[in-house]
Design a protein around this motif. Structure first.
Motif, short mmCIF file in Angstrom:
data_model
loop_
_atom_site.label_atom_id
_atom_site.label_comp_id
_atom_site.label_asym_id
_atom_site.label_seq_id
_atom_site.Cartn_x
_atom_site.Cartn_y
_atom_site.Cartn_z
N GLU A 170 0.83 -1.21 0.00
CA GLU A 170 0.00 0.00 0.00
C GLU A 170 0.86 1.25 0.00
OE1 GLU A 170 -2.27 -0.63 3.50
OE2 GLU A 170 -3.49 -2.26 2.62
N LEU A 171 1.96 1.23 0.73
CA LEU A 171 2.87 2.38 0.75
C LEU A 171 3.46 2.63 -0.62
CD1 LEU A 171 4.53 4.57 2.18
CD2 LEU A 171 6.19 2.80 2.79
N ARG A 172 3.89 1.56 -1.30
CA ARG A 172 4.45 1.72 -2.64
C ARG A 172 3.41 2.31 -3.60
NH1 ARG A 172 7.26 -3.08 -1.15
NH2 ARG A 172 5.57 -4.41 -1.90
N ASP A 173 2.16 1.83 -3.50
CA ASP A 173 1.10 2.37 -4.35
C ASP A 173 0.89 3.86 -4.08
OD1 ASP A 173 0.72 -0.09 -5.47
OD2 ASP A 173 -1.01 -0.62 -4.22
N ASN A 174 0.88 4.23 -2.81
CA ASN A 174 0.68 5.64 -2.45
C ASN A 174 1.83 6.51 -2.95
OD1 ASN A 174 -1.71 5.04 -1.21
ND2 ASN A 174 -0.90 5.07 0.87
N GLU A 175 3.05 6.00 -2.87
CA GLU A 175 4.20 6.75 -3.35
C GLU A 175 4.10 6.99 -4.85
OE1 GLU A 175 7.66 5.43 -0.12
OE2 GLU A 175 7.31 4.23 -1.93
N LEU A 176 3.63 5.98 -5.59
CA LEU A 176 3.45 6.13 -7.04
C LEU A 176 2.36 7.15 -7.35
CD1 LEU A 176 3.67 2.39 -8.20
CD2 LEU A 176 5.34 4.21 -8.64
N LEU A 177 1.29 7.14 -6.56
CA LEU A 177 0.20 8.10 -6.77
C LEU A 177 0.66 9.53 -6.49
CD1 LEU A 177 -2.73 6.08 -5.19
CD2 LEU A 177 -2.51 6.71 -7.59
N ILE A 178 1.44 9.68 -5.42
CA ILE A 178 1.97 11.01 -5.10
C ILE A 178 2.89 11.49 -6.22
CG2 ILE A 178 3.47 12.29 -3.52
CD1 ILE A 178 0.77 11.76 -2.36
N ALA A 179 3.70 10.59 -6.73
CA ALA A 179 4.60 10.96 -7.83
C ALA A 179 3.80 11.36 -9.06
CB ALA A 179 5.52 9.78 -8.16
N SER A 180 2.69 10.66 -9.33
CA SER A 180 1.84 11.01 -10.46
C SER A 180 1.24 12.39 -10.27
CB SER A 180 0.72 9.97 -10.62
OG SER A 180 1.25 8.69 -10.87
N LEU A 181 0.83 12.69 -9.04
CA LEU A 181 0.28 14.02 -8.76
C LEU A 181 1.32 15.10 -8.99
CD1 LEU A 181 -1.79 13.39 -5.50
CD2 LEU A 181 -2.70 14.15 -7.69
N ASN A 182 2.54 14.84 -8.55
CA ASN A 182 3.60 15.83 -8.71
C ASN A 182 3.93 16.07 -10.17
OD1 ASN A 182 3.84 16.09 -5.95
ND2 ASN A 182 5.50 14.58 -5.76
#
Length: 432
Positions: free
Chosen positions: A296-308
């Protein structure tokens, strides 16, 4: 432009990091619980053999008792090694003050086992004195499991810990019953007080196993049902009935002491198989939950990167209203007004993934769901605390034994047609 600062995003990810860290601490606790459970079992065996040894004035179980001491010492070594590796060698161990104090108290008793064993070997203690000494140490170790369950932060694991705590408590009452029965049969006579204690211990077992059944999974329940239907369980019931029917002037053959001990031991060893199954599953569940949280943490990190990396949003989905909790109608606003069940603001401009606020809200709901489930799982622990406190008060005020205090509480609950835990809670509330 983005409506979410860098620090907000970092704290969002930090929450998942903290969840993983808490699960790692819980995993350590589960490993300690497994080692504590094993040591309790070995001490229960040693207590039983020491009891027969003393009852027979050293004629029986001398060799077996010496061999059992070695087994108990091995389990102690394993526990000490784990405590050192998981807690003392790691400053970030997640221990609470209460859990540390409980472990310290139990270790102090373990430190003095050598003296107890020496007195047993020299027959300087009565069977009752030896049994009580072992009971105190085992009770301290059971308290370690109780505290580990109380600080657990995962609902599924907490339920298993609650089931395990109550099962071990029931097994300990079974061990004490074995000791009391051995004393009576070895002396060829059961005083009424001893018969009453065996009856009280049987009732206490039933209460603990009922609570265990509420929290155990289907596999453990199936194993427990098989134990209840086993031959040794039926033999034990017949011996219990015989004890209850003996009068103060009646005698029985001393040879029954070994039969009683063997049957009671078969039952307790079968319980140990269930304990091992639960402790293994605890460690498996903790390992699985850590892996899930890391994913779940890895997924969230990818989502944050997509937002950035997303282009600036030229026009928010609700005109000039940003995607934010301050305009979310599902979040509490005016006092006394309550919240609305309608959906709050959501993002429609990010087709590849959810909006950052959706992720925050989802994480907050996840935490709330965990809290709700934990409340249900820990209710049994809170009830046990209330019962223990009231028992202690009754023991102090009426100069009663623990079994007498529990029997008095049980009788009062039956008279009022309420659960023992409910009566205990009412009594505590009236005192406060």
């Amino acid at each position: 432009m983005s409506n979410h600062s860098d620090i907000t995003k970092r704290f969002f990810l930090l929450a998942k990091h903290q969840e993983i860290q808490a699960l790692r601490h819980l995993s350590s606790n589960c490993k300690i619980v497994k080692a504590v459970t094993e040591m309790i079992h070995q001490l229960q065996r040693e207590r039983g053999m020491s009891n027969v040894f003393l009852c027979s004035r050293g004629e029986r179980f001398a060799t077996q008792r010496a061999q059992q001491e070695t087994a108990s010492e091995m389990s102690e070594k394993t526990l000490r090694s784990l405590l050192n590796a998981l807690y003392l060698s790691n400053s970030d161990n997640g221990l609470t003050m209460r859990l540390v104090t409980t472990i310290t108290f139990a270790l102090q008793g373990i430190d003095n086992l050598k003296d107890l064993r020496s007195k047993v070997a020299l027959q300087q203690l009565t069977p009752t004195e030896s049994t009580n000494a072992f009971c105190r140490l085992i009770a301290a170790l059971i308290d370690v499991i109780f505290e580990a369950a109380d600080v657990a932060n995962d609902p599924a694991i907490t339920r298993l810990l609650v089931a395990l705590f109550n099962f071990i408590q029931g097994k300990e009452y079974a061990g004490q019953e074995r000791a009391c029965g051995a004393i009576g049969f070895s002396s060829s006579h059961f005083q009424q007080s001893l018969c009453d204690r065996i009856t009280a211990l049987t009732d206490s077992q039933n209460h603990s196993f009922e609570t265990f059944s509420k929290f155990a999974d289907d596999t453990e329940l199936s194993m427990w049902q098989q134990q209840l239907e086993s031959d040794h369980a039926q033999h034990l019931s017949r011996l219990r009935k015989m004890i209850c029917e003996l009068g103060d002037t009646d005698t029985c053959t001393a040879e029954l002491s070994e039969i009683w001990y063997d049957i009671a031991t078969l039952r307790i060893d079968a319980m140990q198989d269930i304990e091992e199954h639960i402790t293994d599953r605890l460690i498996e569940k903790a390992t699985l939950r850590i892996a899930q949280a890391q994913e779940e943490l890895r997924d969230n990190e990818l989502l944050i990167a997509s937002l950035n990396n997303s282009p600036p949003i030229s026009s928010p989905p609700t005109g000039d209203t940003p995607i934010s909790m301050i305009y979310d109608k599902t979040v509490k606003g005016l006092s006394m007004e309550g919240t609305h069940n309608e959906m709050g603001i959501t993002s429609t401009s990010l087709s590849a993934h959810k909006s950052f606020y959706d992720l925050i809200r989802q994480q907050a709901q996840h935490i709330q769901d965990i809290a709700n489930e934990l409340n249900g799982a820990k209710q049994a622990l809170n009830e046990q605390k209330a019962i223990d406190r009231v028992k202690l008060l009754l023991m102090q005020q009426g100069k009663l034994s623990e079994s007498q205090a529990y029997k008095k509480l049980q009788s009062a609950a039956m008279e009022q047609n309420i659960r023992i835990a409910e009566l205990a809670q009412r009594m505590l509330e009236s005192l406060s």
